[in-house]
Each structure stands twice: as structure tokens, then as C-alpha cells.
Motif scaffolding. Sequence first.
Motif, PDB file in Angstrom:
ATOM      1  N   GLN A   1       5.860   6.097  13.738  1.00 55.29           N
ATOM      2  CA  GLN A   1       5.885   5.014  14.807  1.00 55.29           C
ATOM      3  C   GLN A   1       4.613   4.987  15.801  1.00 55.29           C
ATOM      4  O   GLN A   1       3.930   3.829  16.195  1.00 55.29           O
ATOM      5  CB  GLN A   1       7.171   5.118  15.779  1.00 55.29           C
ATOM      6  N   VAL A   2       4.004   6.163  16.088  1.00 54.71           N
ATOM      7  CA  VAL A   2       2.926   5.984  17.261  1.00 54.71           C
ATOM      8  C   VAL A   2       1.736   5.211  16.515  1.00 54.71           C
ATOM      9  O   VAL A   2       0.909   4.586  17.391  1.00 54.71           O
ATOM     10  CB  VAL A   2       2.673   7.587  17.638  1.00 54.71           C
ATOM     11  N   PRO A   3       1.190   5.709  15.185  1.00 51.89           N
ATOM     12  CA  PRO A   3       0.016   5.099  15.048  1.00 51.89           C
ATOM     13  C   PRO A   3      -0.223   3.950  15.268  1.00 51.89           C
ATOM     14  O   PRO A   3      -0.933   3.241  15.583  1.00 51.89           O
ATOM     15  CB  PRO A   3      -0.169   5.518  13.575  1.00 51.89           C
ATOM     16  N   ARG A   4       0.952   2.857  14.894  1.00 49.05           N
ATOM     17  CA  ARG A   4       0.973   1.460  15.032  1.00 49.05           C
ATOM     18  C   ARG A   4       0.628   1.030  16.494  1.00 49.05           C
ATOM     19  O   ARG A   4      -0.122   0.290  17.034  1.00 49.05           O
ATOM     20  CB  ARG A   4       2.064   0.842  14.547  1.00 49.05           C
ATOM     21  N   ILE A   5       1.232   1.908  17.563  1.00 50.79           N
ATOM     22  CA  ILE A   5       1.331   1.750  18.938  1.00 50.79           C
ATOM     23  C   ILE A   5      -0.397   1.887  19.136  1.00 50.79           C
ATOM     24  O   ILE A   5      -0.977   0.975  19.873  1.00 50.79           O
ATOM     25  CB  ILE A   5       2.040   2.290  19.767  1.00 50.79           C
ATOM     26  N   VAL A   6      -1.015   2.895  18.774  1.00 47.82           N
ATOM     27  CA  VAL A   6      -2.239   3.231  19.300  1.00 47.82           C
ATOM     28  C   VAL A   6      -3.128   2.270  18.527  1.00 47.82           C
ATOM     29  O   VAL A   6      -3.927   1.756  19.149  1.00 47.82           O
ATOM     30  CB  VAL A   6      -2.501   4.728  18.624  1.00 47.82           C
ATOM     31  N   ALA A   7      -2.802   1.891  17.480  1.00 44.89           N
ATOM     32  CA  ALA A   7      -3.731   0.755  16.883  1.00 44.89           C
ATOM     33  C   ALA A   7      -3.262  -0.662  17.279  1.00 44.89           C
ATOM     34  O   ALA A   7      -3.586  -1.745  16.606  1.00 44.89           O
ATOM     35  CB  ALA A   7      -3.781   0.856  15.282  1.00 44.89           C
ATOM     36  N   ASN A   8      -2.780  -0.808  18.404  1.00 51.48           N
ATOM     37  CA  ASN A   8      -2.545  -2.165  19.085  1.00 51.48           C
ATOM     38  C   ASN A   8      -1.722  -2.837  17.934  1.00 51.48           C
ATOM     39  O   ASN A   8      -1.754  -4.154  17.778  1.00 51.48           O
ATOM     40  CB  ASN A   8      -3.914  -2.741  19.341  1.00 51.48           C
TER      41      ASN A   8
ATOM     42  N   GLY B   1       0.689  -1.155  -0.149  1.00 49.73           N
ATOM     43  CA  GLY B   1       0.027   0.159   0.002  1.00 49.73           C
ATOM     44  C   GLY B   1       0.985   1.276   0.044  1.00 49.73           C
ATOM     45  O   GLY B   1       0.634   2.110  -0.682  1.00 49.73           O
ATOM     46  N   VAL B   2       1.988   1.017   0.816  1.00 53.03           N
ATOM     47  CA  VAL B   2       2.793   2.657   0.676  1.00 53.03           C
ATOM     48  C   VAL B   2       3.425   2.673  -0.425  1.00 53.03           C
ATOM     49  O   VAL B   2       3.552   3.517  -1.003  1.00 53.03           O
ATOM     50  CB  VAL B   2       3.896   2.173   1.870  1.00 53.03           C
ATOM     51  N   PHE B   3       3.967   1.655  -1.183  1.00 54.60           N
ATOM     52  CA  PHE B   3       4.365   1.472  -2.452  1.00 54.60           C
ATOM     53  C   PHE B   3       3.364   2.213  -3.663  1.00 54.60           C
ATOM     54  O   PHE B   3       3.618   3.133  -4.385  1.00 54.60           O
ATOM     55  CB  PHE B   3       5.141   0.263  -2.900  1.00 54.60           C
ATOM     56  N   THR B   4       2.111   1.558  -3.429  1.00 55.67           N
ATOM     57  CA  THR B   4       1.054   2.028  -4.445  1.00 55.67           C
ATOM     58  C   THR B   4       1.178   3.682  -4.370  1.00 55.67           C
ATOM     59  O   THR B   4       1.052   4.396  -5.503  1.00 55.67           O
ATOM     60  CB  THR B   4      -0.069   1.438  -4.412  1.00 55.67           C
ATOM     61  N   GLY B   5       0.931   4.053  -3.037  1.00 60.82           N
ATOM     62  CA  GLY B   5       0.762   5.558  -2.702  1.00 60.82           C
ATOM     63  C   GLY B   5       1.906   6.438  -3.537  1.00 60.82           C
ATOM     64  O   GLY B   5       1.767   7.507  -3.555  1.00 60.82           O
ATOM     65  N   ALA B   6       3.143   5.816  -3.237  1.00 63.11           N
ATOM     66  CA  ALA B   6       4.222   6.664  -3.337  1.00 63.11           C
ATOM     67  C   ALA B   6       4.454   6.717  -5.091  1.00 63.11           C
ATOM     68  O   ALA B   6       5.201   7.507  -5.744  1.00 63.11           O
ATOM     69  CB  ALA B   6       5.511   6.028  -2.620  1.00 63.11           C
TER      70      ALA B   6
ATOM     71  N   ALA C   1      10.307  -5.114   5.517  1.00 67.25           N
ATOM     72  CA  ALA C   1       8.848  -5.144   4.643  1.00 67.25           C
ATOM     73  C   ALA C   1       8.848  -4.164   3.451  1.00 67.25           C
ATOM     74  O   ALA C   1       8.638  -4.501   2.550  1.00 67.25           O
ATOM     75  CB  ALA C   1       7.813  -4.975   5.520  1.00 67.25           C
ATOM     76  N   LEU C   2       9.550  -3.201   3.646  1.00 67.71           N
ATOM     77  CA  LEU C   2       9.669  -2.010   2.519  1.00 67.71           C
ATOM     78  C   LEU C   2      10.340  -2.639   1.440  1.00 67.71           C
ATOM     79  O   LEU C   2      10.129  -2.544   0.130  1.00 67.71           O
ATOM     80  CB  LEU C   2      10.088  -0.762   3.026  1.00 67.71           C
TER      81      LEU C   2
ATOM     82  N   GLY D   1       0.945   3.480  10.810  1.00 70.04           N
ATOM     83  CA  GLY D   1       2.301   3.962  10.886  1.00 70.04           C
ATOM     84  C   GLY D   1       3.101   3.286   9.552  1.00 70.04           C
ATOM     85  O   GLY D   1       2.468   3.418   8.676  1.00 70.04           O
ATOM     86  N   LEU D   2       4.441   3.323   9.545  1.00 69.20           N
ATOM     87  CA  LEU D   2       5.307   2.755   8.635  1.00 69.20           C
ATOM     88  C   LEU D   2       5.797   1.445   8.787  1.00 69.20           C
ATOM     89  O   LEU D   2       6.191   1.012   9.904  1.00 69.20           O
ATOM     90  CB  LEU D   2       6.457   3.501   8.483  1.00 69.20           C
TER      91      LEU D   2
END
Length: 968
Positions: A692-699, A595-600, A711-712, A705-706
Motif C-alpha cells: 500500500q505505501v509505495p502508491r501513497i509515496v508516488a502520489n 504487469g503484475v500478471f506478467t511477472g507472476a 483490477a487484478l 504498490g499493488l
Amino acid sequence: MKVPSRFRALAALPLMALALAGCASLPAADAPARTIAAPAALPAPTGTTGWGFPIYDIPADPAVRFGVLPNGLKYAVLANATPKNTVAVRLGFDVGYIDESDAEAGLAHFLEHMAFNGSKNVPEGEMIKLLEREGLSFGADTNASTGFEETIYKLDLPRNEPKLLDTALMLMRETGSNLTLDPAAIDRERGVIQSETRTRNTFMRRRIKHYFDFIAPGTVFSRRLFPANTEANIDSFTRDTLEGLYRRFYRPDNATLVIVGDVEPDAVEAAIKARFADWQAPANPTPRVDKGQVDLQRGPAAANFVDPAVPVLVTIDRFAPYAAKPETVAEFRRVVLNRLGIGVLNRRLEKIANAADAPILSGSASTDDLFDIARQSSITIQAKEGPDSWKTALALGTTEMRRLAEHGVTAAELREQLANLGTAYRTAAEQEKTRRNPALAEAILGTVPQQDVFITPSTRYALFQQLSQEITPEAVHAAVRTALAGSEPLIHVSTKTPVEGGEAAILAAYRAAAATPVAPPAQAADAAFGYTDFGAPGTIAADSTIADLGIRQIRFANNVRLNLKQTDFEQGRLRFLVRLGSGMLAIPKEDAAVGVFTGALFGTAGTGKHGFDELQQILAGRQLSYGLVAGDDAFQVSGVTTMADFATQMQLSAAYVSDPGYRGEALARWRGLIPPFLAQTRATPAAVAQFQVPRIVANGDPRFGLPDREALEAVTLEEVREDLSGQLATAPIEISVVGAFDEAAVIEAVAASFGALPPREPALDAFAAARQVRFAADTRPVTLTHTGPADQALVQSYWPTRDDSDAQEDATLSLLAEVLQLELLEEVREKLGATYSPSAGSSTSATYPGFGTLSTSIVVRPQDADSVFAAVDRIAAQLRNAPPAADTIERARKPVLERAALNRRENSWWLQALRESQLRPERLERFRTVEARYRAVTPAMLQAAARKYLDPKRRLDVRIVPESAGAK
């Protein structure tokens, strides 16, 4: 002519935007010619504007009313109705960083802040509140900026009521000479300024300082760009020092007032005279500083900036004497020819960077003025990461600039650039009558430094049409050779570790590149666009109208849906949005990097018949958007175009859907971008918070996050094809078009492209399992680290809330966040002086059931983190224990309501309203009721929401501190 935009942006605060956007726009250039031409003599003017600025052979915009009061205040008024019923007010002073003495370092910016902290007729703390009660949001509608040479105060009025305009004029008049500069208020603001300075201390900011000290040592621009004593000075200066700067430069004969909006010029002019006539100009002239000069005899020279986060950048500059360039036909011709030549060079660099075996990541060239102290030609190349990769970038930049100077441009290259530039001038002319008030006001104000003439886009387009008849490759070559001629090169190299051999090694690499013969450019072959026929056009299966909203909805026989909304908000342009399938929901969690690749880079993967560069060559002169982006719940492409280009846009987008390229050059570029990008993801607290923080918030959900480096780097084109092909082939498509368009022609264009594709699924897949996201199960405090300066930290608090399915509750949460932000500004910024810009927000998901957050984010010194967390605790407790004060609620609600009313006059808002109005029709009601829902929120509802959601036991606190502090 004007100060180059890249340096106005650099000089203006905030600098963070430049740091994030400026790699390719920073100056640089190389040319083999050594002759430094003397400035030409100026022609004689044929008249003057109302400001006394000379007019030559290009007329000024007659709609602008210019005037000068007896006290010397310049003013301009322009009636303009975009957005309708609004007014933009700008007051500019000819004072900035360069006007400060050593003892005043940082005080021009400090003085800008003090304009919001009390005056003769507006007590401290009341100015922002007064404006909030009128519907102006602090930061969005009420702002100011300080640059090298100017300070600008900005008010964007949501209504054109005479009383509100009078209030705005009163506040600007207060700024002019009535600031109290109370010592206690000054002391409270010191911490705010220090916080802002810390926030902007990024690796790119430090690079800019190093770069200026190298190319322009001894000039006032170098001395006054982030002086070393600023922070100490901010803590120690006295009121008398600030007062001295204020009285020297805040004077009517050093100020310009511009008002643009839905106004009656006679009435506005009378109001200006009534409000500003009593402002007295001192008898002594405004002091002016010696700006210094760039040493044209210095080169060649080199410098190396080192920072672990900086990308590998090579900048090559040449300089020549500065000469004033009035707005003449001859000067317009010079500018056009240079833009064409540099445009060719930038396309060459783009093609090199896009190649599968690309030795670089990007490149950008320019010719412009370095303020008014030198003429500059530049090229900046970003190298791939690797040992001595700077050498490759330096050789390539040197070679390509020489290739342009020695061999010129080809006929095919010139045709492409002429098409692009002609489109830019034409569309600006077509959209002239719906130019936006804020942009117009600042453009008029921008003519002041060099006494330029304000010219209409239609005049410029007419000049271009006349000039284009005589433009040849030879004329462009002659112009760019002159522009690239100058001093010996100054070469600035940015690397993560020191260049072995230092400056001598850099100069040796340059000399080797400069001695290598350069071949002429290759001749590009012409090609035809391969996507003009998708088969039999689709037929309409359903056609209906939503009368109260003026929306037409069409469904083609293949289930492609089309939503249409005609408006007159933007002349000569339309906005479109193509939504396909379910986006990240359709990509397996473990493939989040796809998904990151597709957007970029999906756009650079091209199509089956054409690579990305070939597409750009074939479609030159068109306003088009390329590729697709993977959003949370849809793949999409959006953009702004014209009726003339809409059919081509639909063909291009349909080609990306039906025949994607999956070309290797996109993957090669992706892998080259990963190392420098990842080096920046921990360079600042804000970057850590973003990635980093979004992944922590989303358990721990990998879609937030990234993804990690492994993986990238593991993304393959086969994986991209596997994850996207099913969605591209059959998933539902909904297209929305808003703006000024021919309805029949839009329908025909969609029918012939998307409407001609094989049948699509009639409804979106549920993806029920993929929609499951939960808030962090472990809410113990988290400490993360960044690699930036030791005096920067970021504290964030997150509370779990809900999704957005209850529209009224969504509005209540949003307003609660606005109230929370006002309280943070009062407590943490104004009382504690601990931060520059605390923020609060509500995010309620439309994709993930039950998922949402209320959050705060505050930049602080590491040692202040505990006290700021405690302040957040106190504010949250207050909101739980009692309803907010009525005045606080209205100061939060009024700007929201004004924005909502303004949004209905914005095509971008309507595009969001239409975007899924057929596949998810129930959501359209939210756009009908937005104002009513915010008005319905009561103090009791806000307190109830605070009690329900601001639960300290469910809160997740995140502390981002310098790496040296370590993780707890």
C-alpha cells in the motif's frame, strides 16, 4: 542423516522467511501402506574423520582439515578461493531452544544477542563498531542464528589478512566464555528481543506452532517452539538464569569452529590452537535433553487451524521409527530412489495445479526425518478459496499419494526425473572448485549433529552415475512404498473459518477418499521441442571491445545487441540477462495489473506450440528460465545456466518473445491465486508497507504498490496480448552474458535465435509521459491498519530526493542512508530498546526523472510510535545541523567500499553493469567510478545532503497500526 532442511529453516531465526516461503514446503503426506518397518542395523565403519565421525564406503572430502583440541573443541579448515581473498568463519554450539528449561524459555536466543553486547576484552557497544571499521556490515557480514538444537555465530571477512582473521578468532573466543552479561545491557536488550518476537508473530508462525503441537505433542520440539511464557520470561529473568544457561552449554567440548576461505591451512590451524587452547572444559558432561517421541499408534487424527489470513492448506503426515542413516552407498541409493519417486509425485501435483480446470493451487510432497525422533512422509496441498475447498485438497492429496504407492511411476516420468536429478549432481560437480566460502562453512558445520561425512559433489556425481545404470520404475516404486509406509495419518487443515463438523468431518472426508479406488497414472506422450529453427542466423553488423572492462559488444543486423564478459568466478556456469523494450513504461497506467500478471505467471502461459508442463517435460534435465517479467523499464528474463544449455535457453526465451502462448491455464491459475494472496496483504505491518505505501509515496500512481482486487481480477489474456504484443514484436533487445563460456558458441546461439528474429527498433522509445512520477503532494501523516497482532506497528518516514542521473549525488545519498541507519541502530535499538532491526535506505530512480526517496522503517509497539518518530526527528536534525562524526562515516563507508570491491568478483554485479551498456552506454561509467565516488564523499557533503533532503516540512510519515486501533 541430516535434519531436514525445512525444519532447520523453521528452527532458525528469523522465522519470517519461513512464513513467507513455506506454504508448499511444510510437512505432509499420505500413503495407504500401514506396515512400520523396524530400523535396519548399522554397518561397521571402515575409518573415522579427524572429528572421530565414522566413515563407511564413501570417502570424506580430503581437502578439509579436521581436528580436535585437547579441550574438546572441534575445528575444520578448508582452503577455498571463492570469493577470492575472503574468509568465512563459523562457530557453532550444540544448544538451542530444546535445551531451555521452562524458566529459560527464550534465553538461548537472548544469549545469542548478548554475544554482541560486551565481553571481557570488548566493551559493550564496541564489537559491531570494531567490525564495521574493518568493513563488515552488521546483518550482512556479522550475524548469528538460534535454532531448535544449535546456535551459530557468523563472520564473513572481506579480506584474508591474518590480522583480520585474528580479530575474528578473538571475537569468537570472547563468545565462548568471556561474555560479561552485564545486567544493564541485559535490560536494554529485553526490548530488542521483544520487538523481534513481535515482528515474527505472523499467521504462518502461529500455524507452525499449532501444527507442531498436533503432530508431535509432548516432545521437546513442541514444548519449546514459541512457549507461551516466553514474552513474560524475557521481561523478568535474572542475570543468574542467563549465566547458568551460558555456562552449561558454551564450552569447548560442545562447540565447533569452521574456517573456509582463501587461507593457508597450516597458519590457520596454528592460529586456532593459539587462540582457543586456554578455553577450559568443565569436568561434568554436557547435559542432554530427552527429546520425546512421536506416537506411532495414535492415528488417524485431525486438527483445524483457523486464521483469517491463512491460505487453505491440507497437510497429511505419516510417521515411522527414526533410524540413524550414515553416509553409505546403500543410503545414497535409498535417497536417490526416494528423490526420484517424490519428484514424480511433485510433478504430478504441479501439472494438476497448472491445468485450466485445476482444483488446487499447489502441492508438495516429501519424505525425510523429523529431526531424530521419527521418519516422516508428507504431502501439503493448497486449495483454492471456497466453501469446503479443503475437502477437495484432502481428497486429491490422499489419492495422489496412494496412486504413487499403489501403482508406482511410469518410464516417461522416471526419465524426466532422472534427467533433472542427474543435471543437479553433474552441475554441482562441475562447479565444485568455485563453491562459495559461506555455504561451504555452513555445510561442514551442518555435518556435526548427526556425525555425517562431508563429501565432495564430484564423489556424489560419480556415485549417481554408477547407480543410474540400475534404476528402474520398479526399483523406484519399491523404495517409495517403503518410504511412504508408516503410522495412520495425522491430518492438519488450515482454514480462514472453522471447519464445520471439526475433526470428525475431516476424518470422514479422509476415509471417503481412502476408500475410493485409484487408477494407474496416465502414460505421457513424448514430444519434440518446436523452436530449434528461427530461420537464417543473424549476421554481425558491429563488433567492438571495451578494453579496460574486458567487455565485448556485438550488434546483429536486426539490431539485437549482445554483451559478453568472461570471468572465472563461477566454474561451469554462466549468467544471462535478456532485456526487451520498456517494461511497465509501455503498459498503460490503468493496466498496471497486467504487469503484475506478467511477472507472476507469464512463464506458465507457455508458448504457441507448447504448454508450460509440456515444455518442462521436453526440456527436462536442462537449467532454464521461463517467461518474462515486466520491470520498471524493461521486460526481462534472467538466470543461471551452463554452456551445454545456453543455446536451448536462447531458443526458449526467443520463443516466449516471438510466439507467446497466452494460454488459458495461466489465467485460471492467476484468478485462483488472487483471493489467498490478497488475504495476506494486510496480515502484517510489513505486508501493508509493501503493497500500500509505495502508491501513497508516488502520489497515487497505480504502477506503484499493488493494484486493487477489481483490477487484478479484471485481467484478461486479450488485454495482456494487447499491452505486450507491440513490445514483443519490435522493441529493442539487449542480451548480456557473464561467466565461464565459449564466446564463439554463445554468439552462434544468439545469432540462431534472437539474431534471426525480424528487425528490432534501433533505440528505445522515450515514453516521456509515462516517466512522470512525483512524490506525494499531500505530506500530512498517514495512518494505515493491518489485521495482525495488536502489539505490532510499523513507522516509516519518507523524504523526497532525486533521480540517479548525478552519480556522485547518488553515492552521497546512499552513504547518508548508511549513516542514518547506524544512528537509528544506536538511538532506537541500543538506547531506547524499541526495535529489533531499524532500517534506512536511499532509492534514486533510473526510470522516473526527479523521483527518489530517503526513508526509514522501524517495527515498534503501537504505544512507542510517537517516541520513535521523535527519535527519527532528532537524528535527522543532528545530520542537518552538523556533519556526522568521522568514526560514524568510516563505519558506514568501509563496508560499502568492501562490498564494492567484492562485487567486482561477482558475476551478478557484472551482469548489472552490462545490462544496458549499448542502449544506454553513458551508465557504464557509473560502474567504473563506484569506489571513487564513495571515497569522495566528505562530512560537509553529507551535511549538505541532509540539509537539502531531510527537510521536516517535506517529510511523509506513515504509521501502520493494528486494525483495532483504527485509522486516524
